[in-house]
Design a protein around this motif. Structure first.
Motif, PDB file in Angstrom:
ATOM      1  N   GLU A  23       0.953  -1.057   0.145  1.00  0.00           N
ATOM      2  CA  GLU A  23      -0.127   0.242  -0.090  1.00  0.00           C
ATOM      3  C   GLU A  23       1.000   1.274   0.062  1.00  0.00           C
ATOM      4  OE1 GLU A  23      -2.854   0.030   3.058  1.00  0.00           O
ATOM      5  OE2 GLU A  23      -4.047  -1.501   2.274  1.00  0.00           O
ATOM      6  N   SER A  24       2.022   1.264  -0.182  1.00  0.00           N
ATOM      7  CA  SER A  24       2.848   2.482  -0.299  1.00  0.00           C
ATOM      8  C   SER A  24       2.749   3.207  -1.357  1.00  0.00           C
ATOM      9  CB  SER A  24       4.390   2.077  -0.264  1.00  0.00           C
ATOM     10  OG  SER A  24       4.697   1.238  -1.207  1.00  0.00           O
ATOM     11  N   PHE A  25       3.087   4.632  -1.474  1.00  0.00           N
ATOM     12  CA  PHE A  25       3.040   5.255  -2.665  1.00  0.00           C
ATOM     13  C   PHE A  25       4.457   6.144  -2.874  1.00  0.00           C
ATOM     14  CE2 PHE A  25       1.321   9.482  -4.320  1.00  0.00           C
ATOM     15  CZ  PHE A  25       1.030   8.923  -5.833  1.00  0.00           C
ATOM     16  N   LEU A  26       5.258   5.434  -3.812  1.00  0.00           N
ATOM     17  CA  LEU A  26       6.546   5.594  -4.020  1.00  0.00           C
ATOM     18  C   LEU A  26       6.581   6.800  -5.076  1.00  0.00           C
ATOM     19  CD1 LEU A  26       7.598   2.193  -4.655  1.00  0.00           C
ATOM     20  CD2 LEU A  26       7.647   3.595  -2.515  1.00  0.00           C
ATOM     21  N   ARG A  86      -4.957  19.835   2.998  1.00  0.00           N
ATOM     22  CA  ARG A  86      -5.522  18.581   3.658  1.00  0.00           C
ATOM     23  C   ARG A  86      -6.184  17.835   2.678  1.00  0.00           C
ATOM     24  NH1 ARG A  86      -9.660  16.596   5.490  1.00  0.00           N
ATOM     25  NH2 ARG A  86      -9.603  15.332   7.544  1.00  0.00           N
ATOM     26  N   VAL A  87      -6.972  18.705   1.857  1.00  0.00           N
ATOM     27  CA  VAL A  87      -7.907  17.823   0.797  1.00  0.00           C
ATOM     28  C   VAL A  87      -7.012  16.780  -0.071  1.00  0.00           C
ATOM     29  CG1 VAL A  87      -9.167  17.997  -1.311  1.00  0.00           C
ATOM     30  CG2 VAL A  87      -9.805  19.491   0.686  1.00  0.00           C
ATOM     31  N   ARG A  88      -5.841  17.584  -0.521  1.00  0.00           N
ATOM     32  CA  ARG A  88      -4.976  16.738  -1.430  1.00  0.00           C
ATOM     33  C   ARG A  88      -4.293  15.475  -0.516  1.00  0.00           C
ATOM     34  NH1 ARG A  88      -3.615  21.563  -3.898  1.00  0.00           N
ATOM     35  NH2 ARG A  88      -1.969  22.004  -2.451  1.00  0.00           N
ATOM     36  N   ARG A  89      -3.872  15.657   0.616  1.00  0.00           N
ATOM     37  CA  ARG A  89      -3.591  14.713   1.402  1.00  0.00           C
ATOM     38  C   ARG A  89      -4.600  13.572   1.932  1.00  0.00           C
ATOM     39  NH1 ARG A  89      -1.313  18.757   4.754  1.00  0.00           N
ATOM     40  NH2 ARG A  89      -3.325  18.682   6.349  1.00  0.00           N
ATOM     41  N   VAL A  90      -5.727  14.067   1.832  1.00  0.00           N
ATOM     42  CA  VAL A  90      -7.033  12.788   1.924  1.00  0.00           C
ATOM     43  C   VAL A  90      -7.160  12.010   0.579  1.00  0.00           C
ATOM     44  CG1 VAL A  90      -9.533  12.785   2.047  1.00  0.00           C
ATOM     45  CG2 VAL A  90      -8.164  14.073   3.641  1.00  0.00           C
ATOM     46  N   LEU A  91      -7.064  13.076  -0.506  1.00  0.00           N
ATOM     47  CA  LEU A  91      -6.844  12.154  -1.672  1.00  0.00           C
ATOM     48  C   LEU A  91      -5.973  11.187  -2.150  1.00  0.00           C
ATOM     49  CD1 LEU A  91      -7.979  15.004  -4.077  1.00  0.00           C
ATOM     50  CD2 LEU A  91      -9.489  13.447  -3.469  1.00  0.00           C
ATOM     51  N   VAL A 113     -14.573   7.951   2.949  1.00  0.00           N
ATOM     52  CA  VAL A 113     -15.647   8.257   2.168  1.00  0.00           C
ATOM     53  C   VAL A 113     -15.128   8.601   0.626  1.00  0.00           C
ATOM     54  CG1 VAL A 113     -17.216  10.300   1.643  1.00  0.00           C
ATOM     55  CG2 VAL A 113     -17.020   9.555   3.851  1.00  0.00           C
ATOM     56  N   ILE A 114     -13.869   9.095   0.380  1.00  0.00           N
ATOM     57  CA  ILE A 114     -13.301   9.276  -0.724  1.00  0.00           C
ATOM     58  C   ILE A 114     -12.854   7.903  -1.276  1.00  0.00           C
ATOM     59  CG2 ILE A 114     -11.434  10.359  -2.030  1.00  0.00           C
ATOM     60  CD1 ILE A 114     -13.547  12.389  -0.666  1.00  0.00           C
ATOM     61  N   GLU A 115     -12.364   6.979  -0.247  1.00  0.00           N
ATOM     62  CA  GLU A 115     -11.853   5.533  -0.696  1.00  0.00           C
ATOM     63  C   GLU A 115     -13.167   4.862  -1.339  1.00  0.00           C
ATOM     64  OE1 GLU A 115     -10.268   3.188   2.449  1.00  0.00           O
ATOM     65  OE2 GLU A 115      -9.122   4.807   3.307  1.00  0.00           O
ATOM     66  N   ARG A 116     -14.307   4.963  -0.750  1.00  0.00           N
ATOM     67  CA  ARG A 116     -15.387   4.244  -1.264  1.00  0.00           C
ATOM     68  C   ARG A 116     -15.821   4.736  -2.854  1.00  0.00           C
ATOM     69  NH1 ARG A 116     -19.639   5.092   3.018  1.00  0.00           N
ATOM     70  NH2 ARG A 116     -18.026   6.281   3.901  1.00  0.00           N
ATOM     71  N   GLU A 117     -15.568   6.189  -2.939  1.00  0.00           N
ATOM     72  CA  GLU A 117     -15.955   6.864  -4.210  1.00  0.00           C
ATOM     73  C   GLU A 117     -14.878   6.183  -5.443  1.00  0.00           C
ATOM     74  OE1 GLU A 117     -16.819  10.841  -4.202  1.00  0.00           O
ATOM     75  OE2 GLU A 117     -18.233  10.655  -2.709  1.00  0.00           O
ATOM     76  N   ILE A 118     -13.556   6.292  -5.025  1.00  0.00           N
ATOM     77  CA  ILE A 118     -12.598   6.081  -5.757  1.00  0.00           C
ATOM     78  C   ILE A 118     -12.551   4.516  -6.042  1.00  0.00           C
ATOM     79  CG2 ILE A 118      -9.965   5.275  -5.788  1.00  0.00           C
ATOM     80  CD1 ILE A 118      -9.540   8.054  -4.376  1.00  0.00           C
ATOM     81  N   LEU A 119     -13.036   3.614  -5.049  1.00  0.00           N
ATOM     82  CA  LEU A 119     -13.385   2.220  -5.474  1.00  0.00           C
ATOM     83  C   LEU A 119     -14.316   1.923  -6.379  1.00  0.00           C
ATOM     84  CD1 LEU A 119     -12.306  -0.684  -4.632  1.00  0.00           C
ATOM     85  CD2 LEU A 119     -14.029  -0.760  -2.929  1.00  0.00           C
ATOM     86  N   ASP A 120     -15.488   2.591  -6.274  1.00  0.00           N
ATOM     87  CA  ASP A 120     -16.546   2.745  -7.153  1.00  0.00           C
ATOM     88  C   ASP A 120     -16.096   3.070  -8.733  1.00  0.00           C
ATOM     89  OD1 ASP A 120     -18.105   1.697  -5.172  1.00  0.00           O
ATOM     90  OD2 ASP A 120     -19.023   3.760  -4.748  1.00  0.00           O
ATOM     91  N   ARG A 169      -4.147   5.758  -2.092  1.00  0.00           N
ATOM     92  CA  ARG A 169      -2.832   4.935  -1.689  1.00  0.00           C
ATOM     93  C   ARG A 169      -3.313   3.484  -1.126  1.00  0.00           C
ATOM     94  NH1 ARG A 169      -0.807   3.085   2.650  1.00  0.00           N
ATOM     95  NH2 ARG A 169      -2.154   4.373   4.387  1.00  0.00           N
ATOM     96  N   ARG A 170      -4.642   3.553  -0.428  1.00  0.00           N
ATOM     97  CA  ARG A 170      -5.243   2.480   0.215  1.00  0.00           C
ATOM     98  C   ARG A 170      -6.044   1.356  -0.813  1.00  0.00           C
ATOM     99  NH1 ARG A 170      -7.925   4.012   5.931  1.00  0.00           N
ATOM    100  NH2 ARG A 170      -6.134   4.587   6.798  1.00  0.00           N
ATOM    101  N   LYS A 171      -6.354   2.047  -1.826  1.00  0.00           N
ATOM    102  CA  LYS A 171      -7.219   1.342  -2.935  1.00  0.00           C
ATOM    103  C   LYS A 171      -6.469   0.973  -4.299  1.00  0.00           C
ATOM    104  CE  LYS A 171     -10.647   0.939  -0.116  1.00  0.00           C
ATOM    105  NZ  LYS A 171     -10.949  -0.435   0.264  1.00  0.00           N
ATOM    106  N   LYS A 172      -5.172   1.636  -4.365  1.00  0.00           N
ATOM    107  CA  LYS A 172      -4.685   1.328  -5.715  1.00  0.00           C
ATOM    108  C   LYS A 172      -4.389   0.042  -5.916  1.00  0.00           C
ATOM    109  CE  LYS A 172      -0.006   1.770  -4.332  1.00  0.00           C
ATOM    110  NZ  LYS A 172       1.511   2.200  -4.527  1.00  0.00           N
ATOM    111  N   SER A 173      -4.338  -0.979  -5.198  1.00  0.00           N
ATOM    112  CA  SER A 173      -4.136  -2.215  -5.558  1.00  0.00           C
ATOM    113  C   SER A 173      -5.242  -2.964  -6.293  1.00  0.00           C
ATOM    114  CB  SER A 173      -3.595  -3.093  -4.043  1.00  0.00           C
ATOM    115  OG  SER A 173      -4.729  -3.004  -3.329  1.00  0.00           O
ATOM    116  N   VAL A 174      -6.270  -2.335  -5.994  1.00  0.00           N
ATOM    117  CA  VAL A 174      -7.590  -3.071  -6.843  1.00  0.00           C
ATOM    118  C   VAL A 174      -7.463  -2.774  -8.345  1.00  0.00           C
ATOM    119  CG1 VAL A 174     -10.088  -2.781  -7.132  1.00  0.00           C
ATOM    120  CG2 VAL A 174      -9.016  -2.721  -4.823  1.00  0.00           C
ATOM    121  N   PHE A 175      -6.833  -1.636  -8.727  1.00  0.00           N
ATOM    122  CA  PHE A 175      -6.782  -1.157 -10.107  1.00  0.00           C
ATOM    123  C   PHE A 175      -5.498  -1.579 -10.853  1.00  0.00           C
ATOM    124  CE2 PHE A 175      -6.328   2.287 -13.436  1.00  0.00           C
ATOM    125  CZ  PHE A 175      -7.764   2.396 -13.710  1.00  0.00           C
TER     126      PHE A 175
END
Length: 118
Positions: A4-7, A66-71, A103-110, A76-82
């Motif tokens: 889950e790292s973001f290099l 802060r918004v960029r950090r949340v994004l 909340v953003i994770e669910r939208e990215i996953l969708d 980073r948490r959902k990138k392995s799905v793609f």
């Protein structure tokens, strides 16, 4: 190395590359984010960029950062799905200062699920 790292090599940094994704990529809109995806046939990993427009939080750089950090955290948490080999630009459109990354994770996953179905 964690899955889950973001290099640094996974970041889309060049302005020309970001503009190419915004102009030629497929756009998926959700309630809080717009995600632009462009397939790169020669790539082995995804590259991502995160944008928060100045109009979202007028003259409040702290909130935009802060918004960029949340994004970034949500991606980073959902990138392995793609699947690999894409340039991705995530634009924060309607995100409040107190929005959680879950909340953003669910939208990215969708959005990732929609893209893989097409």
């Amino acid at each position: 190395m964690k899955k889950e790292s973001f290099l640094r090599k996974e970041r889309l940094k060049k302005n020309d590359s970001i503009k190419a994704v915004l102009d030629n990529g497929v756009c998926f809109k959700s309630r809080s984010v717009n995600i632009y995806i462009l397939k790169r046939p020669d790539a082995e990993a995804n590259k991502a960029a995160f944008i928060c427009k100045k109009a979202l939080h007028q003259n409040k750089a702290i909130l935009r950062n802060r918004v960029r950090r949340v994004l970034k955290e949500a991606y980073r948490r959902k990138k392995s799905v793609f699947p690999a080999g894409h340039d991705i630009v995530i634009v924060g459109v309607k995100i409040a200062a107190e929005t959680k990354s879950s909340v953003i994770e669910r939208e990215i996953l969708d959005v990732f699920k929609k893209y893989t179905r097409t």
